[in-house]
Structures are given as C-alpha cells and as structure tokens.
Write an enzyme that holds these catalytic residues in place. Structure first.
Site, PDB file in Angstrom:
ATOM      1  N   HIS A  99       0.885  -1.164   0.000  1.00  0.00           N
ATOM      2  CA  HIS A  99       0.000   0.000   0.000  1.00  0.00           C
ATOM      3  C   HIS A  99       0.927   1.220   0.000  1.00  0.00           C
ATOM      4  CE1 HIS A  99      -2.252  -2.997   2.420  1.00  0.00           C
ATOM      5  NE2 HIS A  99      -3.338  -2.476   1.919  1.00  0.00           N
ATOM      6  N   ASP A 102       2.289   2.028   3.394  1.00  0.00           N
ATOM      7  CA  ASP A 102       3.218   1.072   4.025  1.00  0.00           C
ATOM      8  C   ASP A 102       4.647   1.533   3.835  1.00  0.00           C
ATOM      9  OD1 ASP A 102       1.000  -0.598   4.225  1.00  0.00           O
ATOM     10  OD2 ASP A 102       1.569  -1.816   2.484  1.00  0.00           O
ATOM     11  N   GLU A 230     -10.515  -6.843  -4.674  1.00  0.00           N
ATOM     12  CA  GLU A 230     -10.368  -7.899  -3.670  1.00  0.00           C
ATOM     13  C   GLU A 230     -11.608  -7.924  -2.774  1.00  0.00           C
ATOM     14  OE1 GLU A 230      -6.569  -7.789  -1.599  1.00  0.00           O
ATOM     15  OE2 GLU A 230      -7.497  -8.666   0.175  1.00  0.00           O
ATOM     16  N   GLU A 266      -8.900 -13.612  -1.687  1.00  0.00           N
ATOM     17  CA  GLU A 266      -8.158 -13.913  -0.454  1.00  0.00           C
ATOM     18  C   GLU A 266      -8.864 -15.030   0.311  1.00  0.00           C
ATOM     19  OE1 GLU A 266      -6.561 -10.705   1.866  1.00  0.00           O
ATOM     20  OE2 GLU A 266      -7.044 -11.714   3.743  1.00  0.00           O
ATOM     21  N   HIS A 269     -10.842 -14.004   3.427  1.00  0.00           N
ATOM     22  CA  HIS A 269     -12.049 -13.231   3.101  1.00  0.00           C
ATOM     23  C   HIS A 269     -13.155 -14.175   2.636  1.00  0.00           C
ATOM     24  CE1 HIS A 269      -9.535  -9.335   2.233  1.00  0.00           C
ATOM     25  NE2 HIS A 269      -9.289  -9.874   3.420  1.00  0.00           N
ATOM     26  N   ASP A 294      -4.657 -13.646  -2.656  1.00  0.00           N
ATOM     27  CA  ASP A 294      -4.010 -13.328  -1.394  1.00  0.00           C
ATOM     28  C   ASP A 294      -4.016 -14.616  -0.589  1.00  0.00           C
ATOM     29  OD1 ASP A 294      -3.403 -10.763  -2.003  1.00  0.00           O
ATOM     30  OD2 ASP A 294      -4.557  -9.837  -0.377  1.00  0.00           O
ATOM     31  N   ASP A 307      -5.512 -13.666   9.022  1.00  0.00           N
ATOM     32  CA  ASP A 307      -4.381 -13.598   8.090  1.00  0.00           C
ATOM     33  C   ASP A 307      -3.200 -14.485   8.498  1.00  0.00           C
ATOM     34  OD1 ASP A 307      -5.730 -11.774   6.512  1.00  0.00           O
ATOM     35  OD2 ASP A 307      -4.637 -10.016   7.213  1.00  0.00           O
ATOM     36  N   ASP A 337      -0.644 -12.529   1.911  1.00  0.00           N
ATOM     37  CA  ASP A 337      -1.261 -11.497   2.760  1.00  0.00           C
ATOM     38  C   ASP A 337      -1.441 -12.143   4.136  1.00  0.00           C
ATOM     39  OD1 ASP A 337      -2.518  -9.375   3.850  1.00  0.00           O
ATOM     40  OD2 ASP A 337      -4.163  -9.268   2.407  1.00  0.00           O
TER      41      ASP A 337
END
Ligand code: XLS
Ligand code: NI
Ligand code: NI
Length: 435
Positions: A99, A102, A230, A266, A269, A294, A307, A337
């Site tokens: 990101h 980050d 995502e 992901e 998710h 992810d 995660d 991720d």
C-alpha cells in the site's frame, strides 16, 4: 552489512531435509505441467505484514523484534526498503506488494506525503535495477487515516472522494514508475454500518464512477497493469460492498466495468463470507475473472481476518486445482497477505512463515497437477452429468428443448432413477493425492 544476520539464501533441499531454513517442496526450477514452479506460483511478500506489522492487537502493543526498529519517519522507511530486498532475495521470492502508506510516512499535506513517497519509490526503483524482484501489485491505503471514517470512494463527503481520487492517481503513477503488474482495490471502508444514514445507491454509483476514473487515468498515462478488486464481506465495515466474488462480479457487470477488472481472491475473506477459498476461486474462474490471490488462512474458531500463513494442505490443493484449471494466474500471483502470530516475534520467524507457505503451495500445486493429469475430478463430473451428453439432456443443453417438449418426454415415464453422488468415496480418493 546484512540485515538478517546469520541467515543465508534459502535453498531447496528436498523432502528428507530437517533444516528449518530450507525448502522441502518448493523447487523453483522443477517443471510442473510444462511450466517452472516459480512461474506457476509467482509468490509475493506483503510489505505491510512483513515489514510494517509489529504484532499489536486490540489488547496489547506489538511484540515483534525487527532489525529496523529504532528509526523514525523516512529513515525507518528506508531501512525497511533495505531489509525488504535482502529478504526477497534470501527467500528467492520474485515479487512484492504494498500500500502507498506502508512504504512512506504521511506528511501534513498530500503534496508532502507524495514527496515522501517519491523518495522511497526512487529508492525502490534503484534496488530494482540490480535485483530481479518485481512489483506484483500496489494499492492505496484509504482506510487507516481518520479522514476515511465514512469511506473513500463511497464517503458521504465529496472532499474525501476527491482526496481518494488524488491518492489513487498518485498510486497509478507509482505503479507505472515501478512497473507493477496489477493494481488492487480492496474496499477497506467502502461499505456501511446502517441504512438509517446511508444512500446506498449514491455510494455504489460513486464507487463505479471512481473505478471508471481510475481506468481512464491509467489509459491516459499508459499504465498497463491489470486492475483487480479484492472482495471481503466485512471488517472494518459491517456491510462491505464487495462482499464476495459473485457480488463483485455482478457490480462490475452492472456498471459495465467487467472488461477492465478481475478479482484478487483472499482465502480468509472467502471464509469470512461463509464460503471456502475454492468456492471463491471457482466462481471467479468460471466467469473469466480470476486474476490473483491473497494466500493466507483464517481460523474457524475466530470470527475475524486472522491472516495466518497458509499451511492447510487440503485447502491449498483445492485452491491450486482452480488455479491450474485457470491455466495459472496470468499477470497475478500468490501474495502472502499473512502475518506471523504475535508469539512468533523473532525476525527469523518471517523466514519460517514464508517457507511454510511456499512449501504448502508447492505441494498443493504438485497434488493439483496429478489430479488434473489423471483426470480424477474430471471423471467424477463426467459420470455425474452423463445424462446431459445424450438424449433429452443433450436437447436441453443444445437449446432444442422447451417446456412442452420436456413435458411430453417425461409425463408418462415412471419414477426417475437417481445415482449416488459417492462423496465419501471421492473424498477418500482425494486424500490419496493430497497426502
Ligand atoms: C485486508 C486486505 C488488505 C488488502 C490490500 O483485509 O486483505 O490487506 O489485501 O489492501
Ligand atoms: Ni488481502
Ligand atoms: Ni485480508
């Protein structure tokens, strides 16, 4: 001087190895289904978890011990870049993802923030000149700063929409500069808490307007990365607009955006949405929308996005099955991720965690390849749906049948004979390929 001292290049040593700092299954040059394993898997490190996360939770501060600690601001950002390239190279991971926030700290204005970003992007670009490591995708963090309290592209405040637009504009320029192969939208706060104060129609229309502007700007500057969305059902928003693959595909089709976007699926998710990972991959694949993944896993005993690094071989095999059936991920890849647990606070744990994930995916890929080569599940489907390949079934799928012809066919027949689905036998057979 090396950042991760005492750790050398991680090598493939094979199944018999007891060395925790070696791959047992991930062998980048090994050919699976005609392609190098490395090219099939296209692993990426998630910058936020690995170089930014410190293991804090709502009840306690971070526990992580990291070589870059002790610096602040841009200095800290630079030390992280330095560490990150050493990390990718020692692990032999070909890609990373980040990101905007980050990699560089925010300033007092967006202009200052962008200046900070330019410094770090320039530094990354220099590293990338001599390194083979590439940027799988970048994205904009439009959920941490308090200004995004009501969302970004779906905020009730038009100035926030403008800010988000300027941020994504810069992020696309960053993608162009560093050659990112994809650009991701994860709708952090693009959702709502209560309909009592939400104009859902306006918010969805605005989200579509925003995505269209992103596509248009990419075209204008010549950014060629694949756009990805995502999906996630909740957290931090209660109702997230990109709930799951099916919802997101319907949204994209409604607004005529489906030709420019694919999905980044992901695992955790998927489970939060009440689906399996393979379900979400399958829905994306059969709609021609599977773009990237992810890679992580959740914990069914906890209701949030934990995660974790992916180590569930059965799930990963079924995920790789979908990816192989999709003929790979194109410009996408397998982005970890995932974060080390709070109790795994040593820098070395970052290596163990990625090795665990990479080995699990390598094994999953090999098992999926065998399932495909031996047509194990293809045969199951062929037998189960046999009735659609001749007679009345063929008339249905070829579009020749209608309600009248179907009634005429069935009306005087006796009771229908069904065949067993044999699920337990299939699951047992599957275990032979996984383990
Ligand atoms: C959070 C998301 C996020 C995206 C990138 O749950 O997984 O990390 O991958 O914004
Ligand atoms: Ni993610
Ligand atoms: Ni997530």
């Amino acid at each position: 001087m090396s950042v991760f001292q005492g750790i050398g290049k991680i090598q493939y040593e094979g199944k018999q190895s007891k060395n925790p700092l070696a791959f047992k299954h991930y062998n980048p040059d090994e050919i699976v289904l005609g392609r190098r394993m490395e090219d099939y898997l296209r692993f990426a490190v998630a910058y936020w978890h690995t170089f930014v996360g410190e293991g804090s939770d709502p009840f306690g501060v971070g526990t992580a011990i990291r070589p870059w600690q002790g610096s602040n601001g841009l200095d800290l950002a630079k030390r992280r870049v330095e560490a990150s390239f050493e990390f990718y190279e020692k692990l032999g991971i070909p890609y990373f993802c980040f990101h905007d926030r980050d990699i560089a700290p925010e300033g007092d204005t967006l202009r200052e923030t962008n200046k900070n970003l330019d410094v770090i992007v320039g530094m990354m670009k220099d590293y990338m000149k001599t390194s083979k490591v590439k940027l799988l995708w970048n994205t904009a963090n439009m959920f941490t700063n308090p200004r995004f309290v009501h969302g970004a592209a779906t905020s009730s405040n038009a100035e926030v929409f403008a800010y988000a637009a300027a941020q994504v504009k810069k992020a696309l320029e960053t993608g162009l500069e560093l050659g990112s192969e994809n650009y991701v939208f994860w709708g952090g706060r693009e959702g709502y808490e209560s309909l009592l104060n939400t104009d859902m129609k306006l918010e969805l229309d605005n989200l579509a307007r925003f995505l269209r502007m992103a596509v248009d700007y990419a075209d204008e500057i010549g950014y060629k990365g694949q756009f990805l969305i995502e999906p996630k059902p909740k957290e931090p928003s209660k109702h997230q607009y990109d709930f799951d693959a099916a919802t997101t595909i319907a949204f994209l089709k409604t607004y005529g955006l489906d030709d420019r976007f694919k999905l980044n699926i992901e695992a955790n998710h998927a489970t939060l949405a009440g689906h399996t990972f393979e379900h979400e991959l399958h829905v994306s694949r059969i709609n021609g929308m599977l773009g990237s993944i992810d890679a992580n896993q959740g914990d069914t005993l906890l209701g949030w996005d934990t995660d974790e690094f992916p180590t569930d071989l059965a799930s990963v095999t079924l995920a790789m099955y979908e990816i192989v059936k999709n003929d790979g991920l194109g410009s996408g890849g397998v982005n970890f991720d995932a974060k080390v647990r709070r109790q795994s606070f040593d820098a070395e744990d970052l290596f163990y965690a990625h090795i665990a994930g990479m080995d699990t995916f390598a094994r999953g890929l090999k098992a999926a390849a065998r399932l495909i080569e031996e047509r194990v599940l293809d045969q199951v489907l062929e037998e189960r749906y046999e009735s659609f390949r001749s007679g009345i079934g063929l008339e249905i799928v070829s579009g020749k049948a209608d309600f009248k012809s179907l009634e005429a066919y069935i009306i005087d027949k006796g009771e229908i004979q069904n065949k067993s689905g044999r699920l337990e036998q299939i699951r047992s057979l599957l275990n032979e390929y996984i383990f």
